[in-house]
Scaffold this active site. Structure first.
Site, PDB file in Angstrom:
ATOM      1  N   HIS A  82       0.835  -1.208   0.000  1.00 44.42           N
ATOM      2  CA  HIS A  82       0.000   0.000   0.000  1.00 44.42           C
ATOM      3  C   HIS A  82       0.875   1.265   0.000  1.00 44.42           C
ATOM      4  CE1 HIS A  82      -3.685   2.313   1.237  1.00 44.42           C
ATOM      5  NE2 HIS A  82      -2.766   3.118   1.742  1.00 44.42           N
ATOM      6  N   GLU A  83       1.792   1.328   0.962  1.00 40.64           N
ATOM      7  CA  GLU A  83       2.634   2.532   1.058  1.00 40.64           C
ATOM      8  C   GLU A  83       3.551   2.647  -0.159  1.00 40.64           C
ATOM      9  OE1 GLU A  83       1.855   4.772   3.201  1.00 40.64           O
ATOM     10  OE2 GLU A  83       0.513   3.463   4.331  1.00 40.64           O
ATOM     11  N   HIS A 140       1.724   4.529  -2.749  1.00 37.45           N
ATOM     12  CA  HIS A 140       1.818   5.984  -2.527  1.00 37.45           C
ATOM     13  C   HIS A 140       3.197   6.487  -2.985  1.00 37.45           C
ATOM     14  CE1 HIS A 140      -1.856   6.779  -0.319  1.00 37.45           C
ATOM     15  NE2 HIS A 140      -1.599   5.885   0.610  1.00 37.45           N
ATOM     16  N   GLU A 154      -4.947   7.647  -2.687  1.00 36.15           N
ATOM     17  CA  GLU A 154      -5.476   6.369  -2.209  1.00 36.15           C
ATOM     18  C   GLU A 154      -5.775   5.433  -3.374  1.00 36.15           C
ATOM     19  OE1 GLU A 154      -4.480   6.418   1.257  1.00 36.15           O
ATOM     20  OE2 GLU A 154      -5.963   4.841   1.002  1.00 36.15           O
TER      21      GLU A 154
HETATM   22 ZN    ZN Z   1      -3.003   5.210   2.082  1.00 38.63          ZN
END
Ligand code: ZN
Length: 519
Positions: A283-284, A287, A313
């Site tokens: 997830h990170e 980003h 997101e």
């Molecule tokens: Zn996030």
């Protein structure tokens, strides 16, 4: 500021050729914005440091430095000369798209800083600085009443500030929403969340009543931290995070930040459940890959980061869920996992591992939610925020309404406010209008997926380990533009269609319908 410096060099050379050239308003603005950016960068570095390496007792002392730096930032951005130059720039012809976007962002920042009387802003900052502590105490004591008076004050400031910012009859909650996701007002969000409620609430019920039961006990066990760290670094790199321009550290709550597109920083945490850090890293990294992909021309300017909360997101969730929880993704990677944790995963087949990490479990805590139930947690918050801001809902009624909505949408009811209305820090920080972007991000991601699938064999690429091809598509359509264009425009330019939440609902129903053998 790379942009203005490059320009100055270019124009300087032209100037020599042509003998002499008048400096325009945009060029004059350059040095001010450059200093403002430098201060912002320093502030980001302090924030990062506070969350990762700074000693426990540093907080109060470092806060003074941070206060001075943000004061200096405000002074520059609201400088009389900046205001005058921005006024000229707004009318100036011949600025590039990037320059126009920078002028737009600077003007918005200026009006945001200007419209709130400084004494009120300072009092509010103090309240918010204090409120995180009060919130965390109340959460620990499971006592909503201890936080309610503070929350009331925050809401009343938020409404006041929204009133200052509102343009021609704009509603207050719309002003707040606009701060996080331009182009997504209540009208648009009512439609979005209305669809989720109508489609996903009954679908979830069918899933939880399905005869299909999924085992996931093997995800918890003897997963040594050292090995988890090795896996985290391997996965971040595997999905495309560049460790020559980025680093990874540990923090209580995982997050990503960046100084510019050559210094992007991720954090993670390691738990006993192996999939917790594993997916949080992917997830990170999503980003992070977004920030690494911003054009060199834009980085270190006011439009040098991701377009919006929701667009950010969309990228992190695209990597985490659409790529990372896809069975095809694990075809080339699962061997590595077994190699790292031979005892725990010896007897676990790849298919069973993938089923386990996609298990649906309606729960009380948003940050622990699975992919299917996640947006329903956000739905609860959206409906309550709207009531607080637009319908003057009494703060005291929040815990009960929260519990009722959880029961209605997710079939679970919190037993105390710590696992209910007090679980998130957002309201204590004054972040109203932030939550919807979490759900929007997932929906943007699903719309991008259906677009990508039209032109390439998505699963085939994952099976061959060619995540890079997918990263390049996202970079070409989304990442490189930074904040120059807003999320709705980016999505439309990429997919040829305005935001359409149906793709998200269809994606979820197809994936989880198959997994749980329901319709
Ligand atoms: Zn996030």
């Amino acid at each position: 500021m790379a942009l203005s410096l490059n320009k100055e060099i270019q124009r300087g050379e032209e100037g020599i050729k042509e003998g002499k050239q008048e400096e325009g308003a945009y060029e004059k603005l350059g040095p001010y914005l450059e200093r403002a950016m430098a201060l912002q960068t320093a502030l980001i570095l302090f924030e990062w440091d506070n969350e990762t390496l700074a000693p426990e007792k540093a907080g109060k002392y470092t806060a003074r430095v941070q206060g001075a730096l943000s004061g200096a930032y405000q002074e520059i951005m609201t400088d009389k000369a900046v205001r005058e130059l921005l006024n000229i720039c707004q009318k100036e012809q011949g600025l590039t798209e990037a320059e126009q976007a920078i002028v737009r962002e600077a003007s918005e920042e200026l009006s945001r800083l200007e419209k709130i009387p400084p004494e009120e802003y300072r009092a509010y900052q103090e309240l918010v600085a204090e409120s995180a502590r009060i919130w965390s105490g109340a959460k620990k004591a499971k006592d909503f009443d201890a936080f309610a008076p503070t929350l009331k004050k925050i809401i009343s400031y938020q409404k006041k500030f929204a009133g200052y910012q509102a343009k021609d009859g704009q509603r207050m909650y719309d002003v707040m929403l606009d701060n996080y996701e331009k182009g997504f007002s209540m009208e648009k969000l009512d439609e979005f969340f209305g669809l989720l409620k109508k489609e996903l609430v009954p679908f979830l019920k069918r899933v939880t009543e399905s005869h299909v039961k999924i085992r996931d006990d093997f995800l918890t066990g003897n997963y040594p931290r050292e090995k988890q760290r090795e896996l985290a670094e391997f996965l971040a790199e595997y999905v495309g995070f560049d460790f020559e321009r980025g680093v990874m550290a540990e923090s209580a709550h995982p997050f990503t930040t960046n100084l510019h597109n050559h210094d992007v920083r991720l954090t993670t945490h390691y738990k006993d459940r192996v999939d917790s850090s594993l997916f949080s890293v992917i997830h990170e990294a999503g980003h992070g890959i977004y920030e690494l992909g911003v054009d060199d021309e834009l980085t270190q300017t006011l439009v040098g980061q991701g377009a919006s909360m929701g667009m950010h997101e969309s990228q992190s969730r695209f990597f985490e869920n659409i790529i990372g929880r896809n069975e095809a993704f694990w075809v080339p990677v699962y061997g590595k996992l077994k190699e790292l944790f031979p005892e725990e995963l010896e007897a676990v087949r790849r298919e069973d591992f993938v089923r386990a990490v996609n298990k649906v479990q309606p729960g009380l805590i948003r940050t622990e939610a699975d992919e299917l139930t996640y947006s329903l947690h956000v739905l609860v918050r959206y409906e309550l925020e709207k009531m607080l801001i637009e319908e003057d809902l009494e703060v005291e009624r929040l815990p009960e309404l929260w519990a009722d909505k959880y029961e209605e949408y997710l079939g679970v009811r919190p037993q105390n406010p710590a696992e209910g209305v007090l679980q998130d820090i957002h309201w204590a920080q004054g972040s109203f209008g932030y939550f919807p972007s979490y759900a929007l991000g997932s929906a943007f991601a699903a719309q991008m997926l259906q677009f990508i699938k039209k032109s390439m064999d998505f699963e085939g690429l994952l099976e061959k380990g060619e995540v890079e091809v997918i990263v390049q598509v996202l970079k070409r359509h989304i990442h490189r533009f930074g904040k120059m264009r807003d999320s709705r425009r980016l999505l439309k330019d990429m997919t040829g269609e305005d935001f359409n939440p149906r793709y998200y609902v269809e994606y979820l129903k197809e994936k989880y319908g198959k997994l749980y053998e329901v319709e």
